[in-house]
Design an enzyme around this catalytic site. Structure first.
Site, PDB file in Angstrom:
ATOM      1  N   ASP A   1      -2.166  -6.022   4.081  1.00  0.00           N
ATOM      2  CA  ASP A   1      -1.377  -5.487   5.193  1.00  0.00           C
ATOM      3  C   ASP A   1      -0.475  -6.574   5.771  1.00  0.00           C
ATOM      4  O   ASP A   1      -0.841  -7.755   5.768  1.00  0.00           O
ATOM      5  CB  ASP A   1      -2.350  -4.949   6.270  1.00  0.00           C
ATOM      6  CG  ASP A   1      -1.667  -4.009   7.236  1.00  0.00           C
ATOM      7  OD1 ASP A   1      -0.487  -3.665   7.027  1.00  0.00           O
ATOM      8  OD2 ASP A   1      -2.320  -3.621   8.222  1.00  0.00           O
TER       9      ASP A   1
ATOM     10  N   ASN B   1       0.819   6.606   2.846  1.00  0.00           N
ATOM     11  CA  ASN B   1       2.098   5.906   2.648  1.00  0.00           C
ATOM     12  C   ASN B   1       3.218   6.828   2.148  1.00  0.00           C
ATOM     13  O   ASN B   1       4.398   6.484   2.241  1.00  0.00           O
ATOM     14  CB  ASN B   1       1.950   4.729   1.674  1.00  0.00           C
ATOM     15  CG  ASN B   1       1.213   3.543   2.245  1.00  0.00           C
ATOM     16  OD1 ASN B   1       0.600   2.763   1.529  1.00  0.00           O
ATOM     17  ND2 ASN B   1       1.265   3.381   3.566  1.00  0.00           N
TER      18      ASN B   1
HETATM   19  C1  FPP Z   1       1.158  -2.973   3.842  1.00  0.00           C
HETATM   20  O1  FPP Z   1       2.162  -3.649   4.558  1.00  0.00           O
HETATM   21  C2  FPP Z   1       1.431  -2.989   2.439  1.00  0.00           C
HETATM   22  C3  FPP Z   1       1.734  -1.896   1.686  1.00  0.00           C
HETATM   23  C4  FPP Z   1       1.850  -0.548   2.254  1.00  0.00           C
HETATM   24  C5  FPP Z   1       2.004  -1.978   0.267  1.00  0.00           C
HETATM   25  C6  FPP Z   1       1.346  -3.098  -0.468  1.00  0.00           C
HETATM   26  C7  FPP Z   1       2.275  -3.508  -1.527  1.00  0.00           C
HETATM   27  C8  FPP Z   1       2.400  -4.768  -2.027  1.00  0.00           C
HETATM   28  C9  FPP Z   1       1.526  -5.850  -1.647  1.00  0.00           C
HETATM   29  C10 FPP Z   1       3.478  -5.122  -2.998  1.00  0.00           C
HETATM   30  C11 FPP Z   1       3.494  -4.365  -4.267  1.00  0.00           C
HETATM   31  C12 FPP Z   1       2.173  -4.225  -4.893  1.00  0.00           C
HETATM   32  C13 FPP Z   1       1.906  -4.530  -6.169  1.00  0.00           C
HETATM   33  C14 FPP Z   1       0.554  -4.269  -6.721  1.00  0.00           C
HETATM   34  C15 FPP Z   1       2.903  -5.128  -7.058  1.00  0.00           C
HETATM   35  P1  FPP Z   1       2.970  -2.840   5.644  1.00  0.00           P
HETATM   36  O2  FPP Z   1       4.259  -2.410   5.027  1.00  0.00           O
HETATM   37  O3  FPP Z   1       2.151  -1.719   6.196  1.00  0.00           O
HETATM   38  O4  FPP Z   1       3.179  -3.956   6.700  1.00  0.00           O
HETATM   39  P2  FPP Z   1       3.333  -3.767   8.281  1.00  0.00           P
HETATM   40  O5  FPP Z   1       2.048  -3.164   8.776  1.00  0.00           O
HETATM   41  O6  FPP Z   1       3.528  -5.168   8.763  1.00  0.00           O
HETATM   42  O7  FPP Z   1       4.523  -2.894   8.506  1.00  0.00           O
END
Ligand code: FPP
Length: 250
Positions: A27, A75
């Site tokens: 996250d 998501n």
């Molecule tokens: C949460 O951060 C993360 C995600 C929803 C996606 C996770 C994806 C990756 C780590 C990159 C791609 C993955 C792979 C396996 C190549 P957020 O967007 O919710 O962050 P925030 O809470 O700060 O907005």
């Protein structure tokens, strides 16, 4: 947390007391980007680099299973541009990491409603899963379009259908029956669950499998999460007493 003594911490890790299954709620990509006045996709790109690092670290420490929450059922509610950006990143990751997974004997697996992913992503996943199918050293589980409640509903439907057709006797249903009908069938329960970015929630991740997990919340945003912090958390894990509800031996 101070990671300055990470090299010595690495040496102090007891190979016999490492978790078999580590799960991570990655996250904070969006906040990482916002702090730098970048767009959210830039944050996810950096997040994908952190994934590369941690997969290699987990393999190095002989962890048998690593499950990463890459895309939740919730998501899908994000803006279309962010979803397509994440799907493209995933395809790029699969193309760039295929050889690394093969060379390091890591098997790729997915958990979640894979049928909801775009066809091009499913094809990339299948190609890498085929190429790594016989690898035995570690399983990398990507949780994609994953939600634990959907997983539990699917498990109930499968068991109900089997009881109707006589394949399962309702009186004989055990915890193993349930575990065997989850996406994670055949894998050890999660020993260590990590969530980055300071949020202290489980967010519909592996609800059955984390019953006795040790949980570690870190304020670090996922793109900044690296091997030193991973080692520090493994070290902390080794100093926790896991009692599984029992009392310690005297
Ligand atoms: C949460 O951060 C993360 C995600 C929803 C996606 C996770 C994806 C990756 C780590 C990159 C791609 C993955 C792979 C396996 C190549 P957020 O967007 O919710 O962050 P925030 O809470 O700060 O907005």
């Amino acid at each position: 947390m101070n990671f300055s003594s990470s090299a010595s911490m690495r040496n102090e890790l007891d190979p016999d007391r490492l978790p078999k299954h580590v799960a991570i709620i990655m996250d904070g990509n969006g906040r990482w980007a916002k702090k730098r006045l970048l767009n959210r996709i830039n944050g996810h790109e950096k997040g994908a680099d952190a994934v590369r690092t941690i997969v290699k670290s987990a393999r190095k420490f002989n962890i048998a299973a690593l499950t990463l929450y890459a895309f939740s059922t919730e998501n899908w509610q994000r803006p279309h541009a962010e979803i397509s950006g994440l799907m493209l990143l995933l395809r790029r990751f699969l193309a760039s990491e295929r050889q690394t997974l093969v060379e390091n004997e890591i098997r790729l697996n997915t958990i979640g409603q894979i049928e909801r992913l775009p066809e091009a992503v499913r094809e990339s996943l299948e190609a890498v899963m085929d190429a790594t199918a016989n690898n035995k050293k570690m399983v990398l589980n990507l949780a994609l379009s994953y939600g634990a409640r959907v997983e539990i509903v699917e498990m109930v439907k499968q068991i109900a259908a089997k009881t109707l057709n006589g394949a399962i006797d309702p009186a004989g249903i055990t915890q193993k029956t349930v575990a065997d009908h989850l996406y994670t069938r055949g894998m050890p329960d999660v020993d260590l669950l990590i969530r980055t970015s300071g949020e202290m929630r489980i967010s519909n991740f592996l609800l059955w499998q984390i019953a006795y997990s040790e949980i570690f919340f870190t304020p670090t945003l996922w793109p900044d999460f690296g091997e030193d912090e991973f080692v520090a958390i493994l070290n902390d894990y080794q100093h926790r007493e896991r009692r599984f509800g029992a009392i310690p031996p005297t």
